[in-house]
Design an enzyme around this catalytic site. Sequence first.
Site, PDB file in Angstrom:
ATOM      1  N   GLU A   8      -4.412  -5.766  -5.822  1.00 38.52           N
ATOM      2  CA  GLU A   8      -5.610  -5.966  -5.010  1.00 38.52           C
ATOM      3  C   GLU A   8      -6.816  -5.908  -5.931  1.00 38.52           C
ATOM      4  O   GLU A   8      -6.840  -5.099  -6.871  1.00 38.52           O
ATOM      5  CB  GLU A   8      -5.738  -4.850  -3.954  1.00 38.52           C
ATOM      6  CG  GLU A   8      -7.020  -4.942  -3.126  1.00 38.52           C
ATOM      7  CD  GLU A   8      -7.290  -3.731  -2.226  1.00 38.52           C
ATOM      8  OE1 GLU A   8      -6.964  -2.593  -2.611  1.00 38.52           O
ATOM      9  OE2 GLU A   8      -7.847  -3.940  -1.126  1.00 38.52           O
ATOM     10  N   TYR A  15      -5.693  -9.940  -1.929  1.00 33.67           N
ATOM     11  CA  TYR A  15      -4.388  -9.521  -2.443  1.00 33.67           C
ATOM     12  C   TYR A  15      -3.660 -10.697  -3.053  1.00 33.67           C
ATOM     13  O   TYR A  15      -3.693 -11.801  -2.507  1.00 33.67           O
ATOM     14  CB  TYR A  15      -3.516  -8.962  -1.310  1.00 33.67           C
ATOM     15  CG  TYR A  15      -3.947  -7.606  -0.845  1.00 33.67           C
ATOM     16  CD1 TYR A  15      -3.448  -6.457  -1.446  1.00 33.67           C
ATOM     17  CD2 TYR A  15      -4.854  -7.465   0.194  1.00 33.67           C
ATOM     18  CE1 TYR A  15      -3.846  -5.211  -1.026  1.00 33.67           C
ATOM     19  CE2 TYR A  15      -5.253  -6.211   0.618  1.00 33.67           C
ATOM     20  CZ  TYR A  15      -4.747  -5.083   0.014  1.00 33.67           C
ATOM     21  OH  TYR A  15      -5.141  -3.851   0.424  1.00 33.67           O
ATOM     22  N   HIS A  21     -10.281   6.193  -1.017  1.00 31.89           N
ATOM     23  CA  HIS A  21      -8.906   6.620  -1.310  1.00 31.89           C
ATOM     24  C   HIS A  21      -8.673   6.634  -2.815  1.00 31.89           C
ATOM     25  O   HIS A  21      -9.212   5.821  -3.558  1.00 31.89           O
ATOM     26  CB  HIS A  21      -7.836   5.772  -0.620  1.00 31.89           C
ATOM     27  CG  HIS A  21      -8.046   4.285  -0.668  1.00 31.89           C
ATOM     28  ND1 HIS A  21      -9.040   3.664  -1.368  1.00 31.89           N
ATOM     29  CD2 HIS A  21      -7.357   3.280  -0.080  1.00 31.89           C
ATOM     30  CE1 HIS A  21      -8.961   2.362  -1.210  1.00 31.89           C
ATOM     31  NE2 HIS A  21      -7.955   2.095  -0.429  1.00 31.89           N
ATOM     32  N   HIS A  62      -6.791   2.693  -7.248  1.00 38.26           N
ATOM     33  CA  HIS A  62      -5.832   3.450  -6.428  1.00 38.26           C
ATOM     34  C   HIS A  62      -4.532   2.671  -6.329  1.00 38.26           C
ATOM     35  O   HIS A  62      -4.463   1.513  -6.745  1.00 38.26           O
ATOM     36  CB  HIS A  62      -6.384   3.701  -5.015  1.00 38.26           C
ATOM     37  CG  HIS A  62      -6.581   2.438  -4.210  1.00 38.26           C
ATOM     38  ND1 HIS A  62      -7.757   1.726  -4.214  1.00 38.26           N
ATOM     39  CD2 HIS A  62      -5.742   1.754  -3.393  1.00 38.26           C
ATOM     40  CE1 HIS A  62      -7.627   0.664  -3.427  1.00 38.26           C
ATOM     41  NE2 HIS A  62      -6.410   0.643  -2.923  1.00 38.26           N
ATOM     42  N   HIS A 120       0.930  -1.848  -3.674  1.00 37.62           N
ATOM     43  CA  HIS A 120       0.015  -2.492  -4.610  1.00 37.62           C
ATOM     44  C   HIS A 120      -0.697  -1.493  -5.518  1.00 37.62           C
ATOM     45  O   HIS A 120      -0.815  -0.317  -5.199  1.00 37.62           O
ATOM     46  CB  HIS A 120      -1.027  -3.363  -3.890  1.00 37.62           C
ATOM     47  CG  HIS A 120      -2.074  -2.607  -3.112  1.00 37.62           C
ATOM     48  ND1 HIS A 120      -1.994  -2.403  -1.753  1.00 37.62           N
ATOM     49  CD2 HIS A 120      -3.234  -2.027  -3.497  1.00 37.62           C
ATOM     50  CE1 HIS A 120      -3.069  -1.734  -1.343  1.00 37.62           C
ATOM     51  NE2 HIS A 120      -3.839  -1.476  -2.381  1.00 37.62           N
TER      52      HIS A 120
END
Lengths: 307, 111
Positions: free
Chosen positions: A265, A255, A199, A153, A214
């Site tokens: 990430e 991260y 997500h 994502h 990110h």
Amino acid sequence: MKKGVMRPGHVQIRVLDMDAAVKHYTDLLGLIETDRDDQGRVYLKAWTEVDKFSVVLREADEPGCDFMAFKVVDEPFLQQLEKDLVEHGVDIENIPEGELKDCGRRVRFKAPSGHTFELYADKQYTGKWGITEVNPEAWPRNLDGMKVVRFDHCLMYGPELAATYDLFVNVLGFYLAEQVLDGEGTRIAQFLSLSTKAHDIAFIHHEEMGKFHHASFYLETWEDVLRAADLISMTDTSIDIGPTRHGLTHGKTIYFFDPSGNRNEVFCGGDYNYPDHKPVTWQAEQLGKAIFYHDRVLNERFLTVLT
Amino acid sequence: MSDAFEITEQCSGNRFHCEPGQSVLKAMEQQGLKCVPVGCRGGGCGFCKVTVLSGDYECGKMSRVHVPPESRACGEVLACRIYPLSDLTIECRPREVAETATQQTTTKSMR
């Protein structure tokens, strides 16, 4: 996937130095280089992905994200989505087949948040990398670095979250998986999904349009996240925060930055959803815990360092 | 440390050593100082913008959005992407009040 938009397909990331970027995304993350084109762009994929590429790097004099694309089930769905976008008042641009190598035509549009997105239905199916299609082994033995499983994502920062929600939910068929509401009930973060995943795209409110927070890559286990942290230290890679856990999605995460300052990430775990699940809500006064579940305190860098 | 250059950050008065080939921001972080905010460390986010008031240095690649050529020419650069060639005096002011710097600096080359 109500409107035929299936999953994240690719992200094109701008980098300041191509050689350094390729080394980062291949040697450290473990993506595999699959092609280059006459514009100098480099095409990469993670090993479990079935299509030819999911990350495209483009050298430029400012880092950031050019666009993120979602794969649509088939051409008829793409044609319907194109009509729906136009009816919704969205300007679309048709990018011809082959502009990205071995990728079909793409329908490009800008979200109210200022980010550019694309829809496409076709890309060359190359199969999972390094294993056979019949009687496949568990994993290929010659992966590098973090051995990321897939591009998962992106998180985008920008304004107009309500209008962006309307576009993604009502036109593109995403659903709201998780949100952060301020004291007045205004949504300041929205995590949108097409699948059972926590997500597929997320947005956090930010005054400036079109900022990139990110690109995220999936790992299987917490041990893999700790190993990623070790590799970040071994390679003296710029770290942001982690390993830790998010309150939002409850994913376990770390991260760090690519050599041009784009945030990456790698994460594992996290919540799942089915269509009967209600969205999960966090209150803005709990934002520290929502973002960093263990520290329960925000770090300014996470909120303001963007490309 | 004999080859190291001395970096002075004017607002805080902090002084620290920076080895040849080391970025000013990395040297600051290694010595536990916080006079320049640390962002991506990759020339991308603009968080560590400083003004070089005196001294010579090389520059690495920096985002044009945060360091357009005219800023670079007057020493407004990113601490994560400058490599000293002499002792340096830098200034890191809150971004809102940052203004144009003096013209005593030279950028020797691209890295």
